[in-house]
Design an enzyme around this catalytic site. Structure first.
Site, short mmCIF file in Angstrom:
data_model
loop_
_atom_site.label_atom_id
_atom_site.label_comp_id
_atom_site.label_asym_id
_atom_site.label_seq_id
_atom_site.Cartn_x
_atom_site.Cartn_y
_atom_site.Cartn_z
N SER A 127 62.54 -101.83 -44.56
CA SER A 127 62.40 -102.60 -43.32
C SER A 127 63.23 -103.90 -43.38
O SER A 127 63.50 -104.43 -44.45
CB SER A 127 60.94 -102.96 -43.07
OG SER A 127 60.16 -101.78 -43.05
N1 SAM Z 1 57.90 -101.12 -46.19
C1 SAM Z 1 58.80 -100.07 -46.54
C2 SAM Z 1 60.03 -100.65 -47.20
O1 SAM Z 1 60.28 -101.85 -47.01
O2 SAM Z 1 60.76 -99.92 -47.88
C3 SAM Z 1 59.15 -99.36 -45.26
C4 SAM Z 1 59.37 -97.94 -45.39
S1 SAM Z 1 59.85 -97.01 -43.99
C5 SAM Z 1 60.14 -98.07 -42.65
C6 SAM Z 1 58.34 -96.16 -43.57
C7 SAM Z 1 57.84 -95.19 -44.60
O3 SAM Z 1 56.66 -94.55 -44.08
C8 SAM Z 1 58.80 -94.06 -44.93
O4 SAM Z 1 59.07 -94.07 -46.30
C9 SAM Z 1 58.05 -92.79 -44.52
O5 SAM Z 1 58.31 -91.66 -45.35
C10 SAM Z 1 56.61 -93.24 -44.62
N2 SAM Z 1 55.66 -92.44 -43.85
C11 SAM Z 1 55.79 -91.89 -42.62
N3 SAM Z 1 54.66 -91.24 -42.27
C12 SAM Z 1 53.80 -91.37 -43.31
C13 SAM Z 1 52.46 -90.92 -43.56
N4 SAM Z 1 51.78 -90.19 -42.68
N5 SAM Z 1 51.90 -91.25 -44.74
C14 SAM Z 1 52.56 -91.99 -45.66
N6 SAM Z 1 53.81 -92.44 -45.49
C15 SAM Z 1 54.42 -92.15 -44.33
#
Ligand code: SAM
Length: 217
Positions: free
Chosen positions: A65
């Site tokens: 993010s």
């Molecule tokens: N805060 C993280 C970072 O700074 O790297 C942001 C990661 S990204 C914007 C969002 C993450 O949510 C992704 O890695 C995605 O695979 C995960 N995600 C999506 N749906 C999910 C779920 N149902 N359970 C767990 N993780 C999930």
């Protein structure tokens, strides 16, 4: 956490120009953003961009993010160092590191095993000792360790998943982007004497939350 000197100047500039200038005031959040070496959470080819004002790819079609978004979401949780925190969407592990510096224990869940593996490696190398990882659908939370004083969801949801409301402690706070698959509004959800209060904060764009209570399921 291990201190890392490299890219320190870029880190300070990021905090000043993107975070303090946009109104983040919480000193602990600002200090944590100054400490965590964001470049170590992306591929080497992205090191020169790691402190810029946008999200970056981390593989598996996911992103780390934007720094401001991480700071603003964390500030909304009002952490004091004593909390048990649930993070849904470990991704690169960058926000996990910020949360781990500001709370007692972090439980972080991710649906893509490869991302959990990489995040764990980075966070272990930085000597974090208060993080528990799981590969699972975070829409269902992580009931084994509930209730949580704070919950942060780092992917966009169609609505606030019921399991997460159930696993939020009384007087707990949750931040979660809610909206369509392409654009959302950051919501702050609070539980007080068993009642749920929800406030819309500002517009944002996250990758979709995929799972039961999320998208594509
Ligand atoms: N805060 C993280 C970072 O700074 O790297 C942001 C990661 S990204 C914007 C969002 C993450 O949510 C992704 O890695 C995605 O695979 C995960 N995600 C999506 N749906 C999910 C779920 N149902 N359970 C767990 N993780 C999930």
């Amino acid at each position: 956490m291990l201190e890392v000197e490299e890219w320190k100047y870029e880190r300070e500039r990021m905090v000043e120009e993107q975070i303090v200038a946009r109104g983040v005031k919480n000193k602990l959040v600002i200090e944590a953003m100054q400490k965590v070496p964001r470049h170590l959470f992306v591929d080497k080819t992205y090191y020169p961009q790691a402190y810029n004002d946008y999200p970056l790819p981390i593989g598996n079609d996911q992103t780390i993010s934007q720094p401001y978004m991480v700071a603003a979401m964390t500030e909304e949780l009002k952490l004091t160092g004593k909390e048990k925190v649930l993070e849904v969407g470990t991704g690169s592990g960058y926000q996990t590191a910020i949360l781990a510096l500001l709370s007692h224990k972090v439980y972080t869940v991710e649906r893509i095993a490869n991302l959990t593996m990489k995040a764990r490696k980075t966070l272990d190398s930085l000597k974090f000792r208060n993080i528990n990882f799981a590969v699972r659908d975070g829409c269902m939370g992580w009931s084994d360790y509930a209730p949580y004083d704070a919950i942060v969801v780092t992917a966009g949801a169609p609505d606030v998943p019921t399991a997460l409301i159930q696993q939020l402690a009384d007087n707990g706070r949750m931040v979660i982007p809610v909206g369509s698959e392409y654009t959302q509004v950051l919501n702050r959800v609070e539980k007080r004497r068993g009642r749920v209060h929800r406030i819309e904060l500002f517009g944002c764009t996250f990758v979709p939350l995929v799972g039961k209570g999320g998208w594509n399921n």
